[in-house]
Scaffold this active site. Structure first.
Site, PDB file in Angstrom:
ATOM      1  N   CYS A  94     -16.174 -34.355 -11.286  1.00  0.00           N
ATOM      2  CA  CYS A  94     -15.054 -34.903 -12.346  1.00  0.00           C
ATOM      3  C   CYS A  94     -14.418 -34.087 -13.330  1.00  0.00           C
ATOM      4  CB  CYS A  94     -15.492 -36.244 -12.654  1.00  0.00           C
ATOM      5  SG  CYS A  94     -14.231 -37.468 -13.324  1.00  0.00           S
ATOM      6  N   GLU A 116     -18.574 -40.363  -8.002  1.00  0.00           N
ATOM      7  CA  GLU A 116     -19.479 -39.989  -9.324  1.00  0.00           C
ATOM      8  C   GLU A 116     -20.362 -41.019  -9.689  1.00  0.00           C
ATOM      9  OE1 GLU A 116     -18.688 -37.909 -13.522  1.00  0.00           O
ATOM     10  OE2 GLU A 116     -16.915 -38.888 -12.724  1.00  0.00           O
ATOM     11  N   LYS A 124     -23.309 -32.119 -14.280  1.00  0.00           N
ATOM     12  CA  LYS A 124     -21.937 -31.984 -14.854  1.00  0.00           C
ATOM     13  C   LYS A 124     -21.913 -31.250 -16.343  1.00  0.00           C
ATOM     14  CE  LYS A 124     -18.294 -35.066 -15.875  1.00  0.00           C
ATOM     15  NZ  LYS A 124     -17.993 -36.662 -15.801  1.00  0.00           N
TER      16      LYS A 124
END
Length: 555
Positions: A150, A45, A114
């Site tokens: 994540c 990430e 994200k």
């Protein structure tokens, strides 16, 4: 459409803000993926910026440069069959995003954002990023691939949506810092997503220290049926290549390498050593200095430093005064000899006594108290800082979480230093780690094997030795009691009456809470150290210095 995929996971150690250095790491990983004949290479990430850039993300030029670095890496995929999954920042008309670029043959073929932006603990992503929509899968070599980022896997919607839209396999890049039992928490989390969606997931985590955070790597992959098929190294860089084949039941791994996961007892030592090593080296230092008192805390820090840099890069200094015992002098030298580090003695008698003489007209006939004790500590801190300045060594400080919790440390004295490996470790945990290290030497540690911390240091009563026959228990309850009370207040945020119900004395609990509150100003000025627990001072527990709240449940 293909029925086989070779997937490479680059578990690397980026540095926040080092765009050129991180780009070089990524390029090497791309070369390694080519050599391995991988179909897909995934980086962790925000790899090019490092995780987490904080307010660098408010700097317009940094954003431009980071996007430029991403475009340069995308161009490097030209002439290769490797598809690159590149997590990075990305700017569009809706704002700045925590993103993933999919690159193939020199072009960006897909961009995903994200969705779940964490806003707790050490994460404040909504301060910087706009949340993306529910993402669609990406087609890579004819395979429908979901790329949750994540925090997206900590909640059900993103993975559920990807699976419903046809994702056959999930590739998840992460910047997930370590704390106690975190490796098992992640596995339980991924296990739940895989069971819910019926799709295998490869979970890639970065490794390395970044200020107070430590990333432990330990990347892995799971298939439906609670099957662990891949496990990377813990606390070390790793390049993990695995082969996946399509079956009637879905994609399965047929040659995943499984490394032994670091044990719960070993992990805190590895985290402290890695955090210390990267903090020192990434900030341009190559060696360290510390005060070695003959006590447990400084002995453990010295051992961690020897493991992080090698004994030849560690300088231990004993700074005795009239209250320093012969036992402490003997134990400090013994510890230094066992570790193989440089050891010097610098007495502080003359400078302390001279200062006291000069202060006599101001102090007058007032009785000797903590002022004289703190002067000894501050003289030691001054001398150690002088050595740091002259020799270019980073000064390490050695206070543990128990002492920092109740303010049993001297600001501008033993709190002097650039980094504190024990900052988030209670006193009894320090003892446990010392006993563990005397029996084990992790493979990436550079220190000596064997009993490097003398048993006499572990066995004796802890003391600051700032007055005759002093022990810590003159001012504090026994450390098992203190640690439990502090853990209840700090880690669990328990009400005081609930702590008393555990069997603790009410007056003592209230006293410890008061000491904890009034020491916040000291902790705010303390050196950084690795975050080991969810509620580390400063990075997991943020309290105001000026604070009028008192728990009123105990009269």
């Amino acid at each position: 459409m293909t029925d086989q995929l070779r997937i490479a996971l680059a578990q690397l150690n980026p540095k926040v803000g080092d765009l050129s250095g991180n780009l070089a790491l990524a390029r090497q990983a791309l070369d390694d993926a080519k050599a391995a004949k991988a179909d897909i290479l995934m980086l962790s990430e925000l790899f090019l910026t490092g995780y987490f850039p904080d307010d660098l993300l408010f700097k317009e030029q940094f954003i431009k440069d980071a996007i430029g670095a991403a475009r340069a890496l995308v161009a490097d995929t030209k002439g290769t069959d490797v598809v690159l999954i590149l997590p990075t920042i990305w700017l569009d008309v809706t704002g700045l995003h925590n993103a993933v670029l999919v690159a193939e043959h020199g072009d960006i073929t897909a961009i995903r954002y994200k969705r779940e932006l964490p806003n707790s603990d050490v994460f404040y992503e909504p301060r910087y990023f706009e949340a993306g929509p529910l993402p669609l899968p990406v087609t890579i070599k004819g395979v429908s691939v979901g790329i949750p980022i994540c925090e997206d896997v900590w909640h059900t919607p993103v993975c559920e949506h990807l699976a419903m839209r046809g994702a056959e396999i999930m590739l998840c890049p992460n910047g997930s810092p370590y704390w106690t039992n975190k490796q098992h928490i992640r596995k339980d989390l991924v296990r739940a997503r895989v069971a819910e969606d019926g799709v295998p997931m490869l979970y890639l985590n970065q490794v390395g220290g970044q200020d107070e955070l430590v990333f432990d790597g330990a990347s892995f992959a799971m298939e439906p049926g609670d099957k662990l098929v891949l496990q990377g190294k813990s606390f070390e860089p790793d390049f993990i290549v695995s082969d996946w084949v399509r079956t009637d039941a879905g994609w399965t791994c047929n040659n995943g390498r499984i490394e032994e996961l670091t044990s719960v007892k070993e992990a805190p030592w590895r985290a402290c050593v890695l955090g210390l090593r990267d903090y020192v080296l990434k900030n341009g230092f190559s060696h360290v200095v510390l005060g070695l008192s003959g006590g447990i805390d400084s002995a453990v820090v010295a051992a961690m430093a020897a493991d992080a840099f090698g004994p030849e890069k560690v300088h231990a200094i004993m700074l005795p005064y009239r209250y320093t015992s012969e036992t402490s002098l003997r134990d400090a030298r013994d510890c230094a000899d066992r570790l193989g580090v440089r050891y010097d003695i610098v007495t502080i008698g003359d400078p302390v006594d001279t200062a006291l003489n000069e202060l006599q007209p101001i102090f007058g006939n007032r009785p000797i108290d903590i002022a004289e004790e703190n002067l000894q500590s501050r003289m030691r801190g001054t001398i150690l800082m002088a050595v740091s300045n002259k020799l270019g060594s980073m000064l390490l400080t050695t206070g543990n979480k128990s002492e920092m919790g109740v303010g049993y440390a001297t600001i501008y004295g033993d709190m002097n230093g650039g980094y504190n490996p024990l900052k988030d470790m209670f006193k009894m945990d320090v003892y446990a780690l010392a006993a563990w290290r005397n029996k084990h030497l992790p493979g990436d540690c550079l220190g000596r094997a064997g009993e490097v911390i003398p048993q006499s240091i572990i066995d004796k009563a802890p003391s600051a030795e700032l007055r005759p026959d002093q022990t810590d228990q003159d001012s504090l309850p026994p450390y098992p009691v203190l640690d439990d009370i502090l853990a209840c207040i700090v880690e669990e945020e328990m009400a005081l009456d609930d702590i008393v119900a555990r069997g603790h004395d009410a007056a003592l609990v209230k006293r410890i809470e008061r000491l904890l509150n009034i020491a916040e100003y000291k902790r705010r000025q303390a050196a950084p150290g690795p975050k080991i627990t969810p509620r580390a001072f400063g990075q997991g527990r943020k309290y105001p210095i000026t604070n009028g709240y008192k728990d009123g449940t105990i009269g």
